[in-house]
Every structure is written in structure tokens, then in C-alpha cells.
Design an enzyme around this catalytic site. Structure first.
Site, PDB file in Angstrom:
ATOM      1  N   ARG A 158    -101.106 -69.933 -18.828  1.00  0.00           N
ATOM      2  CA  ARG A 158    -102.316 -70.195 -18.012  1.00  0.00           C
ATOM      3  C   ARG A 158    -103.771 -69.630 -18.367  1.00  0.00           C
ATOM      4  NH1 ARG A 158     -98.954 -67.265 -13.594  1.00  0.00           N
ATOM      5  NH2 ARG A 158     -97.521 -68.668 -13.109  1.00  0.00           N
ATOM      6  N   GLU A 211     -88.912 -54.926  -8.868  1.00  0.00           N
ATOM      7  CA  GLU A 211     -89.243 -55.704  -7.496  1.00  0.00           C
ATOM      8  C   GLU A 211     -88.346 -55.752  -6.659  1.00  0.00           C
ATOM      9  OE1 GLU A 211     -91.023 -58.344 -10.571  1.00  0.00           O
ATOM     10  OE2 GLU A 211     -92.487 -58.957  -8.891  1.00  0.00           O
ATOM     11  N   HIS A 244     -97.894 -61.006  -7.755  1.00  0.00           N
ATOM     12  CA  HIS A 244     -97.249 -59.676  -8.150  1.00  0.00           C
ATOM     13  C   HIS A 244     -97.198 -58.623  -7.293  1.00  0.00           C
ATOM     14  CE1 HIS A 244     -98.103 -61.562 -12.445  1.00  0.00           C
ATOM     15  NE2 HIS A 244     -96.686 -61.953 -12.112  1.00  0.00           N
ATOM     16  N   ASN A 289     -83.950 -63.961  -4.602  1.00  0.00           N
ATOM     17  CA  ASN A 289     -85.193 -64.737  -4.977  1.00  0.00           C
ATOM     18  C   ASN A 289     -85.017 -66.081  -5.293  1.00  0.00           C
ATOM     19  OD1 ASN A 289     -87.387 -65.255  -6.480  1.00  0.00           O
ATOM     20  ND2 ASN A 289     -87.295 -63.620  -7.934  1.00  0.00           N
ATOM     21  N   ARG A 328     -87.415 -62.711  -1.428  1.00  0.00           N
ATOM     22  CA  ARG A 328     -88.675 -62.703  -1.867  1.00  0.00           C
ATOM     23  C   ARG A 328     -89.526 -63.913  -1.691  1.00  0.00           C
ATOM     24  NH1 ARG A 328     -90.576 -64.482  -8.003  1.00  0.00           N
ATOM     25  NH2 ARG A 328     -92.850 -63.591  -7.836  1.00  0.00           N
TER      26      ARG A 328
END
Ligand code: ADP
Length: 400
Positions: free
Chosen positions: A241, A386, A180, A7, A90
Site C-alpha cells: 500500500r 489481538e 489495527h 477471525n 474480529r
């Protein structure tokens, strides 16, 4: 079979070496501050652990260090790179070109160039990671790209189309992509297992709630809607955010304050959400403390996020024509029993009833059904994984 999962971020390269037979993580770690100075953390499944500072000028040097560490010295877990069957990467954004994970070829990398700018901070480092890997391990060890956006590519046009002139979709591919996806896919598959049903026979709402948060409607194993939009800025209020807004709020503030598009993007991505509303922190644990002390703006920030999640659950149950299970995952989803209780309060009309005692004791790393036995809709906490999902895809693809 051992799969290395990579990743790569703009200044970091995280990795996990997973044994696909035992499903154990043999080693994991992180190269941080790449291109700045360099810090390296490594940990093995049997408990060896170290941390070093060393120059890491680019991803290539970082990747070489990872390979050397896995194969020799005090952190070694394999004898040679030949034990690595494949590498799974990823990748944050695959646009609408990549609808599933793919084996890396020169042609695929050329195609990836066409969507690289959808995630200007994340996609280029992913490419650097893949190139570093191909250079160091040679082309015989296959690489697979696993896209965060791919799971959401099953959304129908009525869920992904924005109400702006259609030419911007045609010209720039402006639409909802979500994020996601690998996490939503993992927890929805696991949820179907827990329900004892095939994914095709389930309607699930998955809530991935961390610093970044998104909610998905997964009908018959396929994503039919998700809360994040063109970028991960859309959807619910997050740590820093804004989530969804009336778009005129953006132009109004820009005009009043004389803010450029680039600075406005920074404001919406880094200075909004929890930190923007509370003025205290982007971290839910800090807000928990502040709210408990009676700090009003902290309470508003948390209540607003919880209220929005509740609305999404209702909206997605309506979109799917029902709901069999609601899943919480991510740092907040796995840990905050207060959030879960607030979201599930007054949801009996959807068959959702939470068992308060089970809710209070199900925290990080723990999987569990936190709903009252016998109620129609199950509520699960499922720790996301993940990396494992990336490894599974990689294995499936290289085995053909
Ligand atoms: P990221 O989205 O960066 O991967 P995480 O999934 O780890 O991050 O989520 C981070 C969020 O989880 C933070 O807001 C943090 O406060 C929250 N969190 C972690 N532990 C707890 C806890 N025990 N109670 C409430 N929130 C928690």
C-alpha cells in the site's frame, strides 16, 4: 471459562480456543480457500497438528468443521460445545456507530448493516462468521463483536477530519477511522503494565508494523490519533500500500494512464509501497537481502518507510505534549532490529536512546525493553496478541 475467537476473512476462517483462567491457547487453526476448494489446518496446545484438503463451500460448513474438530476426533480439546462460554468475533470496521465491543443481538446486526460497506472485503465475511456461529451453536452461546476501528473512536474531530468539503463527512461519513485498533490497544495496555503505571498516566506511541502498518498516539489510555485513514490505505508506506500521498498524484496518474477508480484502488492497495518502489518484493525480509546487496530501489523503499515512522513518532510526541514509551509490534516491528535502530537514531532530544545489544537480540515472540537504562523514554518490543484482547473483551461483556 473458554472463549472461542473467530477471525473470518473473505475466503478464510481463523480460530483460537482460549482458556481464560490459564490464558493458554487450547487449539487454533485456519479454514482456507473457502468457496474455492478448501484447506483446513488445526493445531492443539499440546502439540497435535494436522492439515487436510476438503470441500469448504461456505463459512457455515467451515465453522461446523471447526466445532466438530474441537469436540471430537484426533484434534479434540473439549468434550462438548457446552464448554464454550462465548464467541468473540474480529470485525474490521465498525464505522463511527461502534465505539466499543458489543454483544451480538438482532438489533446490533441490523445496525451493523449500516456500516458493512466501509470494509466491503472484510465486513461481509465477519457477518457470515457470526451467522454461521449462531446457527451452529444456537443463540444460548453469546457472540461478541470486537471492532478494529473501535479503539480509535476516541480521536477528537481535529484528528479525524479531512480537509475536503464537510458535506462528504455528513453524507458519507468520510473521515479518519484507522485500523489495527485491537493491536494498538493490547500493546499500549501491556506497555503501561511494563512502565508500572496506570494507562491514564502514560503517553505512548505504538507502531504496528507488518504487511499493513499503522502508528497510534495513545494518551492516558485513549487513542488521540492514528496514521491509517478512511481505509487502511493511509499513513506510512507498507508492503503493497502507498500510504499517504499528495492527493493530486492519484488524479494525475489516473488521467495520464486512463485508469478507472477501481483499478487505481488496486494499484494503490496492491502494487504500491515496498513492491511498487523496489520492484522486488512486498516482504521486508526480501528487501533486507536486496538492500544488503546494494540494490538502490530496495534501500529507498526501506529508508522511506523508516523515515516516515520517525516523523510520526515526532509528530505524535508533539500532539501529546511528550512521550513516555515507544512500542514496536507486528512482523517487522518485532523482528527488524535494523528498522528499530533507524527509527530511534538521533532521537535523544525525545529521551529515546536504544541499547544496541538488547535491540539485536529482541526478536519475534520476545518482549523486551530495548532502551538504555535510565533514559527518559522507554522503547519496548511487545508481541501483539489481538486474539487474546478479543477474548478479554468477550469475557468482560458476557460477564456483564
Ligand atoms: P500481517 O501484517 O500480514 O499480519 P506480519 O505482522 O506477520 O504480517 O508482518 C509481515 C512482515 O514482517 C513482512 O514484511 C516480513 O518480511 C516481516 N518480517 C517477519 N520476520 C522478519 C524478520 N526476521 N526481519 C524483518 N522482517 C520480518
Amino acid at each position: 471459562m473458554k472463549i472461542l475467537v473467530i477471525n473470518a476473512g473473505s475466503s478464510s476462517l481463523k480460530y483460537q480456543l482460549i482458556d481464560m483462567v490459564s490464558k493458554n491457547v487450547l487449539a487454533k487453526g485456519n479454514c482456507e480457500r473457502i468457496g474455492i476448494d478448501g484447506r483446513f489446518k488445526h493445531q492443539t496446545g499440546d502439540g497435535r497438528k494436522f492439515e487436510r484438503e476438503m470441500p469448504l463451500p461456505d463459512h457455515r460448513v467451515a465453522f461446523k468443521l471447526v466445532i466438530e474438530t474441537l469436540t471430537s476426533g484426533e484434534g479434540a480439546v473439549i468434550e462438548s460445545i457446552k464448554e464454550i462460554s462465548a464467541v468473540g468475533h474480529r470485525v474490521v470496521h465498525g464505522g463511527d456507530k461502534f465505539t466499543q465491543s458489543v454483544l451480538v443481538t438482532d438489533e446490533v446486526l441490523r445496525e451493523f448493516q449500516g456500516v458493512i460497506n466501509f470494509a466491503p472485503l472484510h465486513n461481509p465475511p465477519a457477518l457470515s462468521g457470526i451467522e454461521a456461529c449462531r446457527d451452529t451453536l444456537g443463540k444460548e452461546i453469546p457472540n461478541v463483536m470486537v471492532f478494529d476501528t473501535a479503539f480509535h473512536q476516541t480521536m477528537p474531530p481535529h484528528a479525524y477530519t479531512f480537509g475536503v468539503p464537510y458535506k462528504y463527512y455528513e453524507k458519507y461519513r468520510v473521515r479518519r477511522y484507522g485500523a489495527h485498533g485491537t493491536s494498538h490497544r493490547y500493546v499500549s495496555l501491556r506497555c503501561a503494565e511494563l512502565l508500572g503505571k496506570k494507562p491514564e498516566d502514560t503517553k505512548i506511541v505504538t507502531c504496528h508494523l507488518g504487511n499493513g502498518s499503522s502508528i497510534s498516539a495513545v494518551d492516558a489510555g485513549k487513542c488521540v490519533d492514528t496514521s491509517m485513514g478512511f481505509t487502511p490505505l493511509g499513513g506510512i508506506i507498507m508492503g503493497t500500500r502507498s500510504g499517504d500521498l499528495d492527493p493530486s498524484v492519484v488524479t494525475f496518474i489516473m488521467e495520464k494512464e486512463g485508469i478507472s477508480p477501481r483499478d487505481m484502488e488496486q494499484l494503490l492497495n496492491k502494487e504500491s509501497g515496498f513492491i511498487g518502489i523496489s520492484g522486488i518484493s512486498s516482504d521486508d525480509r526480501d528487501l533486507e537481502e536486496a538492500t544488503a546487496k546494494g540494490i538502490e530501489r530496495s534501500k529507498i523503499a526501506q529508508d522511506a518507510q523508516r523515515y516516515q515512522i520517525k516523523k510520526y513518532v515526532g509528530a505524535y510526541a508533539a500532539a501529546m505534549g511528550g512521550i513516555d514509551a515507544l512500542v514496536f509490534t507486528g512482523g517487522i516491528g518485532e523482528n527488524s532490529c535494523l528498522l528499530r535502530a533507524a527509527v530511534c537514531e538521533n532521537m535523544e532530544y525525545l529521551g529515546i536512546e536504544m541499547d544496541a545489544a538488547k535491540n539485536d537480540t529482541t526478536i519475534r515472540g520476545k518482549e523486551g525493553d530495548i532502551s538504555v537504562p535510565g533514559t527518559k523514554t522507554r522503547v519496548y518490543v511487545i508481541p501483539t496478541n489481538e486474539e487474546y484482547m478479543i477474548a478479554v473483551d468477550t469475557k468482560t461483556i458476557v460477564e456483564g
